[in-house]
Scaffold this active site. Sequence first.
Site, PDB file in Angstrom:
ATOM      1  N   ASN A 230     -59.986  40.807  -8.725  1.00 55.24           N
ATOM      2  CA  ASN A 230     -60.038  39.486  -9.355  1.00 55.24           C
ATOM      3  C   ASN A 230     -60.945  39.515 -10.588  1.00 55.24           C
ATOM      4  O   ASN A 230     -60.647  38.887 -11.598  1.00 55.24           O
ATOM      5  CB  ASN A 230     -60.507  38.437  -8.356  1.00 55.24           C
TER       6      ASN A 230
ATOM      7  N   ASP B 282     -65.488  27.357   2.096  1.00 54.98           N
ATOM      8  CA  ASP B 282     -64.117  27.003   1.717  1.00 54.98           C
ATOM      9  C   ASP B 282     -63.816  25.509   1.799  1.00 54.98           C
ATOM     10  O   ASP B 282     -62.647  25.113   1.940  1.00 54.98           O
ATOM     11  CB  ASP B 282     -63.102  27.770   2.584  1.00 54.98           C
TER      12      ASP B 282
ATOM     13  N   GLU C  18     -53.498  35.202  -6.880  1.00 55.90           N
ATOM     14  CA  GLU C  18     -54.915  35.228  -7.243  1.00 55.90           C
ATOM     15  C   GLU C  18     -55.160  35.643  -8.694  1.00 55.90           C
ATOM     16  O   GLU C  18     -55.887  34.976  -9.414  1.00 55.90           O
ATOM     17  CB  GLU C  18     -55.668  36.179  -6.307  1.00 55.90           C
TER      18      GLU C  18
ATOM     19  N   ASN D  58     -64.928  29.340  -6.163  1.00 57.74           N
ATOM     20  CA  ASN D  58     -64.570  30.469  -5.300  1.00 57.74           C
ATOM     21  C   ASN D  58     -63.056  30.606  -5.226  1.00 57.74           C
ATOM     22  O   ASN D  58     -62.346  29.590  -5.308  1.00 57.74           O
ATOM     23  CB  ASN D  58     -65.117  30.214  -3.885  1.00 57.74           C
TER      24      ASN D  58
ATOM     25  N   HIS E 137     -60.029  31.825  -2.679  1.00 56.76           N
ATOM     26  CA  HIS E 137     -59.761  32.132  -1.267  1.00 56.76           C
ATOM     27  C   HIS E 137     -58.282  32.453  -1.104  1.00 56.76           C
ATOM     28  O   HIS E 137     -57.432  31.728  -1.636  1.00 56.76           O
ATOM     29  CB  HIS E 137     -60.140  30.951  -0.374  1.00 56.76           C
TER      30      HIS E 137
HETATM   31  C1  GRF Z   1     -59.529  38.541  -2.497  1.00 57.70           C
HETATM   32  O1  GRF Z   1     -58.369  38.430  -1.725  1.00 57.70           O
HETATM   33  C2  GRF Z   1     -60.236  37.207  -2.539  1.00 57.70           C
HETATM   34  O2  GRF Z   1     -59.392  36.080  -2.486  1.00 57.70           O
HETATM   35  C3  GRF Z   1     -61.030  37.264  -1.298  1.00 57.70           C
HETATM   36  O3  GRF Z   1     -61.490  38.587  -1.208  1.00 57.70           O
HETATM   37  C4  GRF Z   1     -60.543  39.457  -1.851  1.00 57.70           C
HETATM   38  C5  GRF Z   1     -61.348  40.269  -2.846  1.00 57.70           C
HETATM   39  O4  GRF Z   1     -60.608  41.055  -3.615  1.00 57.70           O
HETATM   40  N1  GRF Z   1     -62.098  36.290  -1.276  1.00 57.70           N
HETATM   41  P1  GRF Z   1     -61.177  41.784  -4.938  1.00 57.70           P
HETATM   42  O5  GRF Z   1     -62.552  42.324  -4.611  1.00 57.70           O
HETATM   43  O6  GRF Z   1     -61.249  40.759  -6.039  1.00 57.70           O
HETATM   44  O7  GRF Z   1     -60.183  42.837  -5.199  1.00 57.70           O
END
Ligand code: GRF
Length: 211
Positions: free
Chosen positions: A14, A151, A181, A108, A110
């Site tokens: 992300n 959340d 995401e 955040n 999720h």
């Molecule tokens: C993602 O699926 C996010 O939504 C969740 O943890 C995961 C982390 O992924 N909270 P990354 O570290 O961004 O690849």
Amino acid sequence: MLNIAVLISGSGTNLQALIEAEKEGKLRSGAIRLVISDRPEAYGLIRAAENGIPAATVDRKAFSDPEEFDLALEEQLRNHHIDLVVLAGFLSILGKELVRGYDGRMINIHPSLIPAFCGEGYYGLKVHRAALEKGVKVTGATVHYVNEIADDGRIIMQKPVEVREDDTPESLQRRVMKEAEWILLPKAVEEVCMTLMNRGTGPNPEKKGGV
Ligand code: GRF
């Protein structure tokens, strides 16, 4: 431009999506100024280094007192004049004082359509395993403001993803990241930056220079 900090614990895909969005000019109202990890081994720290972004590790395991951990984290945010905090796969629970201090300026992501499969204990593959066990046909991702309950903060944006018959927790996690995401987070960050700019709550008055 607002100063953004991205808090991570793991791979940082992300974070990478935000870095790419910044390079493509899709993040016009904010800039990633800092990456903080609560785990020294997080691959996301390598992504930050490869893109010349200042990074710090505030190792959760090094603090027996959660308040000391929060204070160390807050010091990093203050030193970099951070206006917006983005939790992107950040697994440590933050204390009330810190969260209240960034009210409306902490978000955040999720990996489910909140209020489904969220709250304490729902993170990583556990979320997708629960979705498959429940047999939902649609899941997705949510970006929300952070408050003192996991959340629970006001929802900013959501994106649905269809569940396939042959999905495993791993394949569903991958598709939710790719189809939801990595698209949703840059959009939500830009929107929140605009909101803060329009509300005149950013940039941080202490920040030197600024525009
Ligand atoms: C993602 O699926 C996010 O939504 C969740 O943890 C995961 C982390 O992924 N909270 P990354 O570290 O961004 O690849």
